[in-house]
Enzyme design. Structure first.
Site: not given
Ligand code: 13P
Length: 242
Positions: A88, A157
């Site tokens: 992450h 992400e």
């Molecule tokens: P947000 O949805 O708060 O942008 O975070 C995304 C995330 O890091 C999920 O692992």
């Protein structure tokens, strides 16, 4: 599809459990067939229920041992946890995990047969350099990672989209997802400022096979609404086919 909620360091044990119970009830009442995963904080880990899989946000690459502050496999086994989040961006950029350490965790939990939700994503300065630089950056995050592991789920992400309310355009998400799909056939989720308001259009995109949601899923009603969106998209696609 896969709908996953990452609580990060939010909600205490009691609130997380109330959340998970409400989520389970929603999934039962609505006969949800999509995969639903939650990643509560370590203090709120518990066994999965019929529809709601509980995963760990982090775990050390060992069965047990002298790793102060870390959970290892023994502590996950206590709750029959078989899903773990690795790579992450907050672990990479806030905690400072290196690709080497991440790859070590990946190899360990792959060997144990865990489902691994593996996160990749670029910071803003890389995105601004263009697509080639972006893909090169992601390539480095595949180092030491088996992209063909049958228990792998990838979550793309973009770092600059996490918790900021900013998202790439739908076309940009489609483009990057298509490129990632050239490297692996494993399920691919999008994460970064997904909310009840934009989940449907993101889930409808080609090569988006689910979402990983942080702040936008902290209210269980919002997460349920995203799950309902995924379900209605299936119905729509079925109708389209027939
Ligand atoms: P947000 O949805 O708060 O942008 O975070 C995304 C995330 O890091 C999920 O692992």
């Amino acid at each position: 599809m896969i709908l996953a909620a990452n609580f990060k360091s939010n909600l205490n044990r009691a609130k997380a459990h109330t959340y998970i119970e409400a989520l389970e009830a929603f999934c039962t009442q609505n006969a949800i067939e999509d995969r639903v995963i939650v990643f509560p904080p370590a203090s709120a880990l518990r066994e999965s229920s019929l529809h709601v899989k509980v995963g760990a946000q982090n775990a050390f690459a060992a069965r047990s041992g002298a790793f102060t502050g870390e959970l290892a496999q023994d502590q996950l086994d206590e709750f029959a946890i078989r899903t773990v989040l690795i790579g992450h961006s907050e672990r990479r950029h806030v905690i400072g995990e290196t690709q080497e350490l991440i790859a070590e965790k990946f190899a360990y939990y792959q060997k144990q047969g865990f489902e691994i939700v593996y996160c990749i994503g670029e910071p803003l300065e890389v995105r601004e350099e263009g697509n080639e630089a972006l893909l090169e950056y992601l390539e480095a995050q595949y180092e030491g990672v088996d992209l063909h592991y049958s228990g792998l789920v990838i979550a793309y992400e973009p770092v600059w989209a996490i918790g900021t309310g900013l998202t790439p355009t739908l076309q940009e998400i489609e483009l990057i997802h298509a490129s990632i799909k050239e490297r692996t056939s494993r399920p691919l989720l999008y994460g970064g400022s997904v909310k009840a308001e934009n989940a449907r259009e993101i889930l409808a995109l080609e090569h988006v096979e689910g979402v990983l949601v942080g702040s936008g899923a902290l209210d269980v009603r919002d997460f349920c609404s995203m799950i309902a969106d995924a379900k209605s998209l299936h119905v729509q696609k079925e109708k389209h086919r027939s």
